[in-house]
Design a protein around this motif. Sequence first.
Motif, PDB file in Angstrom:
ATOM      1  N   ALA A  52       0.838  -1.205   0.000  1.00 51.20           N
ATOM      2  CA  ALA A  52       0.000   0.000   0.000  1.00 51.20           C
ATOM      3  C   ALA A  52       0.867   1.247   0.000  1.00 51.20           C
ATOM      4  O   ALA A  52       2.012   1.215   0.450  1.00 51.20           O
ATOM      5  CB  ALA A  52      -0.906   0.023   1.226  1.00 51.20           C
ATOM      6  N   VAL A 120      -8.651   2.906  -3.422  1.00 53.40           N
ATOM      7  CA  VAL A 120      -7.635   2.889  -2.358  1.00 53.40           C
ATOM      8  C   VAL A 120      -6.323   2.281  -2.893  1.00 53.40           C
ATOM      9  O   VAL A 120      -6.329   1.176  -3.445  1.00 53.40           O
ATOM     10  CB  VAL A 120      -8.141   2.107  -1.129  1.00 53.40           C
ATOM     11  CG1 VAL A 120      -7.083   2.106  -0.028  1.00 53.40           C
ATOM     12  CG2 VAL A 120      -9.433   2.733  -0.608  1.00 53.40           C
ATOM     13  N   PRO A 121      -5.195   3.011  -2.752  1.00 51.75           N
ATOM     14  CA  PRO A 121      -3.936   2.538  -3.314  1.00 51.75           C
ATOM     15  C   PRO A 121      -3.329   1.369  -2.534  1.00 51.75           C
ATOM     16  O   PRO A 121      -2.419   1.530  -1.726  1.00 51.75           O
ATOM     17  CB  PRO A 121      -3.031   3.770  -3.283  1.00 51.75           C
ATOM     18  CG  PRO A 121      -3.585   4.597  -2.167  1.00 51.75           C
ATOM     19  CD  PRO A 121      -5.058   4.350  -2.143  1.00 51.75           C
ATOM     20  N   ILE A 122      -3.888   0.195  -2.823  1.00 55.27           N
ATOM     21  CA  ILE A 122      -3.408  -1.073  -2.269  1.00 55.27           C
ATOM     22  C   ILE A 122      -3.299  -2.034  -3.450  1.00 55.27           C
ATOM     23  O   ILE A 122      -4.140  -2.006  -4.345  1.00 55.27           O
ATOM     24  CB  ILE A 122      -4.392  -1.638  -1.217  1.00 55.27           C
ATOM     25  CG1 ILE A 122      -4.551  -0.651  -0.050  1.00 55.27           C
ATOM     26  CG2 ILE A 122      -3.929  -3.001  -0.711  1.00 55.27           C
ATOM     27  CD1 ILE A 122      -5.624  -1.040   0.948  1.00 55.27           C
TER      28      ILE A 122
ATOM     29  N   TYR B  59      -4.642  12.649  -3.339  1.00 53.49           N
ATOM     30  CA  TYR B  59      -5.009  12.393  -4.728  1.00 53.49           C
ATOM     31  C   TYR B  59      -4.809  13.659  -5.550  1.00 53.49           C
ATOM     32  O   TYR B  59      -5.174  14.755  -5.124  1.00 53.49           O
ATOM     33  CB  TYR B  59      -6.477  11.966  -4.825  1.00 53.49           C
ATOM     34  CG  TYR B  59      -6.787  10.640  -4.167  1.00 53.49           C
ATOM     35  CD1 TYR B  59      -6.631   9.443  -4.868  1.00 53.49           C
ATOM     36  CD2 TYR B  59      -7.249  10.571  -2.852  1.00 53.49           C
ATOM     37  CE1 TYR B  59      -6.935   8.221  -4.276  1.00 53.49           C
ATOM     38  CE2 TYR B  59      -7.554   9.357  -2.258  1.00 53.49           C
ATOM     39  CZ  TYR B  59      -7.396   8.187  -2.975  1.00 53.49           C
ATOM     40  OH  TYR B  59      -7.696   6.978  -2.380  1.00 53.49           O
ATOM     41  N   VAL B  78      -5.391  -0.176  -8.924  1.00 55.28           N
ATOM     42  CA  VAL B  78      -5.380  -0.711  -7.556  1.00 55.28           C
ATOM     43  C   VAL B  78      -6.110  -2.054  -7.477  1.00 55.28           C
ATOM     44  O   VAL B  78      -6.969  -2.369  -8.310  1.00 55.28           O
ATOM     45  CB  VAL B  78      -5.980   0.308  -6.570  1.00 55.28           C
ATOM     46  CG1 VAL B  78      -5.172   1.605  -6.588  1.00 55.28           C
ATOM     47  CG2 VAL B  78      -7.457   0.578  -6.872  1.00 55.28           C
ATOM     48  N   SER B  79      -5.767  -2.839  -6.461  1.00 57.77           N
ATOM     49  CA  SER B  79      -6.376  -4.171  -6.329  1.00 57.77           C
ATOM     50  C   SER B  79      -6.500  -4.591  -4.880  1.00 57.77           C
ATOM     51  O   SER B  79      -6.193  -5.726  -4.516  1.00 57.77           O
ATOM     52  CB  SER B  79      -5.562  -5.192  -7.118  1.00 57.77           C
ATOM     53  OG  SER B  79      -4.200  -5.181  -6.706  1.00 57.77           O
ATOM     54  N   GLY B  80      -6.957  -3.662  -4.036  1.00 57.88           N
ATOM     55  CA  GLY B  80      -7.169  -3.993  -2.633  1.00 57.88           C
ATOM     56  C   GLY B  80      -8.419  -4.831  -2.455  1.00 57.88           C
ATOM     57  O   GLY B  80      -9.129  -5.140  -3.405  1.00 57.88           O
TER      58      GLY B  80
END
Lengths: 157, 81
Positions: A52, A120-122, B59, B78-80
């Motif tokens: 993250a 969300v930057p994960i 951002y 992103v890929s949370g």
Amino acid sequence: MVPLTAITPTPLDPQALVRALDTTGIGAVTTFIGLVRDHNLGRRVLHLEYEAYEALAVRGLDVIVTEAAAQWPTVRLAIHHRIGRMEIGEASVAIAAAAPHRGDAFAAARYAIERIKQIVPIWKHEYFEGGDVWIEGATADLDNTEARDQALRIACA
Amino acid sequence: MRVNVRLFARLRDIAGTGELTREAPSGATVGAVWAGLVAEYPDLSPYEKSISCAINADYSRFTVAVADGDEVAFLPPVSGG
């Protein structure tokens, strides 16, 4: 004191999220727990590593809490996302939503997980049988109202 | 001026590092900083249309001008969850 939003390398405790919520006037609490799955796109997954941009990721979770509060003013949300290496079956994300009535609690929790996947930057690094790959989903764009509307539609379906 | 660049996930793998410091002309935008990186690491170029960006952990947009000492981050999809 458990923060309402967090990015953490330690195992998640959904009950701690529930306890962190102010339950004054609340009639329903729902929790969502995302687990590391043993398969993805036909691949046998061995484990995942989550990365993250922590400072911005916490900000992203806060944005989601603010958006949900605008949509469901009586809802209270807590969101924790874990980073680092996780084995199959471990919890990568936990969401607790409290509301006077169950409908809003379910909707807000669903909205939160959909928005996590959008903004969300994960990042997930998937280690599977035969290789590894970075999973790439959505372009994180707060200005993308179409994505936000889509999350809302899914939440309210 | 100098900006601190942060790269994540696959972008970090391509560049071989997650943190770089680069010179940028005064008034340079986030997009110009990205273009400089692509010149340095051509394998980044396919990400042109799918990345987003942040300045000082907030951002941002590619048209925004950066300031000396700013932390400029480039985010692959992103890929949370």
